[in-house]
Design an enzyme around this catalytic site. Structure first.
Site, PDB file in Angstrom:
ATOM      1  N   ARG A  15      50.696  49.576 208.374  1.00  0.00           N
ATOM      2  CA  ARG A  15      50.241  48.457 209.220  1.00  0.00           C
ATOM      3  C   ARG A  15      50.759  48.601 210.650  1.00  0.00           C
ATOM      4  NH1 ARG A  15      54.205  43.418 207.586  1.00  0.00           N
ATOM      5  NH2 ARG A  15      55.867  44.698 206.762  1.00  0.00           N
ATOM      6  N   SER A  42      52.487  39.874 210.486  1.00  0.00           N
ATOM      7  CA  SER A  42      52.269  40.737 209.321  1.00  0.00           C
ATOM      8  C   SER A  42      51.326  41.890 209.628  1.00  0.00           C
ATOM      9  CB  SER A  42      51.677  39.924 208.166  1.00  0.00           C
ATOM     10  OG  SER A  42      52.569  38.927 207.739  1.00  0.00           O
ATOM     11  N   GLU A  63      39.309  32.391 207.313  1.00  0.00           N
ATOM     12  CA  GLU A  63      38.808  33.761 207.368  1.00  0.00           C
ATOM     13  C   GLU A  63      37.290  33.828 207.420  1.00  0.00           C
ATOM     14  OE1 GLU A  63      40.940  32.558 205.084  1.00  0.00           O
ATOM     15  OE2 GLU A  63      42.839  33.523 205.602  1.00  0.00           O
ATOM     16  N   PHE A  88      42.106  38.638 201.745  1.00  0.00           N
ATOM     17  CA  PHE A  88      41.365  37.654 202.538  1.00  0.00           C
ATOM     18  C   PHE A  88      40.338  38.320 203.456  1.00  0.00           C
ATOM     19  CE2 PHE A  88      45.901  35.935 202.392  1.00  0.00           C
ATOM     20  CZ  PHE A  88      45.742  35.472 201.099  1.00  0.00           C
ATOM     21  N   HIS A 114      48.327  44.969 203.657  1.00  0.00           N
ATOM     22  CA  HIS A 114      48.891  44.500 202.387  1.00  0.00           C
ATOM     23  C   HIS A 114      47.960  44.745 201.217  1.00  0.00           C
ATOM     24  CE1 HIS A 114      51.519  42.755 205.337  1.00  0.00           C
ATOM     25  NE2 HIS A 114      52.260  42.091 204.444  1.00  0.00           N
ATOM     26  N   ASP A 122      54.979  39.382 196.316  1.00  0.00           N
ATOM     27  CA  ASP A 122      54.057  38.233 196.368  1.00  0.00           C
ATOM     28  C   ASP A 122      53.178  38.139 195.118  1.00  0.00           C
ATOM     29  OD1 ASP A 122      54.936  37.101 198.678  1.00  0.00           O
ATOM     30  OD2 ASP A 122      53.406  37.986 199.957  1.00  0.00           O
ATOM     31  N   ARG A 172      51.678  47.521 203.419  1.00  0.00           N
ATOM     32  CA  ARG A 172      52.887  46.852 203.889  1.00  0.00           C
ATOM     33  C   ARG A 172      54.148  47.713 203.866  1.00  0.00           C
ATOM     34  NH1 ARG A 172      56.728  43.271 200.895  1.00  0.00           N
ATOM     35  NH2 ARG A 172      57.709  41.958 202.456  1.00  0.00           N
TER      36      ARG A 172
END
Lengths: 320, 283
Positions: A15, A42, A63, A88, A114, A122, A172
């Site tokens: 990322r 992020s 989104e 998303f 991610h 998560d 990530r």
């Protein structure tokens, strides 16, 4: 273990490759704009936002609207890069992408962080493993999953020059940087990383490094591995796949994604129609993920170097 | 300002467009006549009086006003208006919804039909797209405007309210959205299906400048759109809550949700055409 054919001195998240690439391409191309749905940190879009505040659009946690906005911004020549998590960026907004972007042939770059199990703690709500499949089913869509920081940065810059919708997938965790900083990035062109003759491993994203490690293990066992980095899953480099399968006679596909619909199926499509070849999948087998450390999850769900080794041996066995 | 003569000219075009709509839908026995007829006066006013637009059609639409149809199922009215405005031959209306046509059931740029910049049909997406185009105009220092049309049933889609919230937060003041308040949707009246309650208060609460109009009165709709233009550039997005009658112009199609998406029979077509004067020529 034998030494890997690629080495690294630094680990970095892909990322960050996106964030640095976005800043660089925005400096070169004034039409590049960025949109983010409340995940600027992020997605590593903060430097871009700071440098080009007038070209950055905060959409809030919305989104669907972000995808529509991006489609509209292309009218008048802008090149929107949308940023949010892979989940998303795809499943949540599939219909918006389908109608307003893909069917409408809009020059939107959907940048998704991610992705996959390596999101880690998560858990499964955020660990999307179906995104490559959803995106590669859409006509007009290009699907890219680079393997490390340098390649993600190069891809982020390159997609600005490609006219059409692109899904760019990254992750990530910090992973080895083992490709060169000045690499050219050619969409749709597979990269032969290691030349071999007994089995071909087609890997994408984080699994390319796992495959580099698997090659060292297999080499020690006397097995000659050809490793090909498929950073572009659509359009797939059919020529490179057929040529390598012809040479080695069996293949392994490795990806941080469901077995259904991902790189493995893309390779199987090519081989089934051109050169039926024994193939073993290293992928998640029709399950959701769970919370845990990225490395633990990769082992538990069968996505690490050891599992690639087992798959390669099975593939070779099936040649006989 | 539009003179009385202008208004009469616009009404003539509207009558022709209404004839086209019922003929197109009848010819393929499919399509959406109700909303198309209800929005005819608005669409004619927009394309023949309000929009600064270029019929030679540049998809990028720089330095011209843009229009986005979010409720894409009322494609018959858009196609007829675009054709009469000169975007393509009127004769092409005969291909509506047929195989190999550029006039798809729901509008799309994919087949290369001039005038269409984004696909619509799956509801709730058009306002977001229009806002994106409006923001690009700002970045490009392009002072022209963006117009959008949405259905009222469509307001049940959550994305519309994401877009509404965004527009006010980002002060997108070069957009004029119109809501077609015909009070009908497929399963019945909006009141029965999913009551929109106080729509005006909702848009005001979301930070929009709200105006109201009668969408089946040419004089009023022209004045309303001219007024809406005068409100642009003042920091707020503008929404025009436009009351229309579904099926307007054809008596037996009016006042019911029944004609949302069905085609007239041969007899019904004849009845409808008797009520609509041929003014600038049938396709």
């Amino acid at each position: 273990m034998a030494a890997t054919k690629y080495t690294y001195t630094e680990q970095k998240d892909t990322r960050s490759g996106f964030g640095d690439g976005l800043l660089e391409v925005a400096k070169k191309n004034e039409n590049v704009v960025g949109l983010c749905a409340d995940l600027t940190g992020s997605l590593k879009m903060g430097d871009f936002q700071k440098e080009f505040p007038e070209r950055f659009y905060q959409t809030g946690i919305a989104e669907a609207n972000m995808m529509g906005l991006a489609a509209g911004m292309t009218i008048g020549g802008k090149i929107p890069y949308t940023g949010t998590f892979a989940n998303f960026s795809t499943g949540r907004v599939y219909d918006q992408i389908r109608q307003s972007i893909a069917y409408s042939e809009k020059n939107v770059k959907i940048c998704a962080s991610h992705a996959g199990l390596t999101l880690g703690e998560d858990g499964a709500t955020h660990q999307i493993l179906e995104d490559i499949g959803m995106m590669r089913m859409l006509p007009n869509m290009t699907v890219i999953n680079p393997c490390d920081y340098n390649q993600t940065k190069a891809a982020t810059i390159a997609i600005a020059d490609h006219h059409g919708p692109v899904y760019l997938r990254f992750g990530r965790p910090k992973v080895p940087i083992f490709t060169s900083a000045d690499q050219p990035f050619e969409i749709g062109k597979a990269i032969k990383m290691i030349e071999g003759s007994d089995v071909t491993i087609f890997a994408t994203g984080h699994l390319v490094w796992e495959a580099v490690e698997a090659e060292a293990i297999l080499r020690e066992k006397g097995i000659s591995v050809e490793l090909i980095n498929i950073h572009t899953i659509k359009p797939i480099d059919a020529e490179a796949i057929i040529a390598s399968a012809k040479k080695t006679g069996c293949v392994v596909t490795a990806e941080e994604h469901q077995k259904n619909g991902g790189l493995g199926d893309a390779v199987a499509n090519v081989l089934a129609e051109n050169l039926p070849t024994p193939q073993q999948y290293v992928a998640v087998d029709d399950q959701f993920g769970e919370s845990g450390k990225p490395a633990e999850l990769m082992t538990k769900y069968g996505l690490d170097a050891q599992h690639i080794v087992i798959a390669a041996e099975k593939a070779i066995e099936r040649k006989k | 300002m539009a003179s009385q003569a202008n208004i009469q000219e616009l009404e003539k075009v509207a009558s022709q467009v209404r004839r086209d709509i019922v003929r197109m839908v009848h010819a393929v026995q499919s399509g959406h006549p109700g909303g198309s007829l209800g929005c005819t006066d608005f669409m004619v006013a927009l394309y023949f009086h309000v929009l600064k637009h270029d019929k030679s059609f540049n998809p990028d639409g720089k330095n011209e006003d843009l229009f986005f149809l979010s409720n894409g199922h009322i494609s018959p009215v858009w196609y007829s208006v675009l054709a009469h405005a000169g975007y393509f031959e009127v004769s092409e209306l005969a291909t509506f919804r047929k195989i190999n046509s550029r006039l798809q059931g729901h509008p799309t740029p994919e087949e290369g039909l001039p005038g269409i910049r984004v696909a619509s049909g799956s509801l709730g997406q058009g306002l977001s797209v229009a806002l994106g185009a409006a923001q690009t105009k700002k970045l490009n220092k392009d002072n022209s405007l963006v117009f959008a049309l949405l259905g009222d049933g469509e307001l049940q889609e959550g994305q519309v309210w994401e877009a509404a919230m965004y527009a006010a937060h980002h002060n997108v003041d070069n957009i004029i959205a119109t809501i077609d308040l015909n009070g009908q949707q497929i399963d019945g009246s909006t009141k029965q299906v999913m009551d929109l309650k106080d729509i005006k208060a909702k848009w005001q609460a979301f930070g929009w400048d709200v105006i109201e109009s009668d969408g089946n009165n040419m004089d009023e709709i022209v004045k309303c759109l001219e007024h809406a233009k005068s409100l642009t550039g003042k920091g707020k997005p503008i929404v025009n809550l436009m009351k229309t009658e579904m099926g307007a112009g054809v008596d037996f199609m009016m006042g019911s949700h029944k004609w949302h998406g069905i085609a007239p029979s041969d007899e019904q077509l004849a009845d409808a055409l008797d009520q609509l004067e041929e003014t600038i020529g049938d396709y």
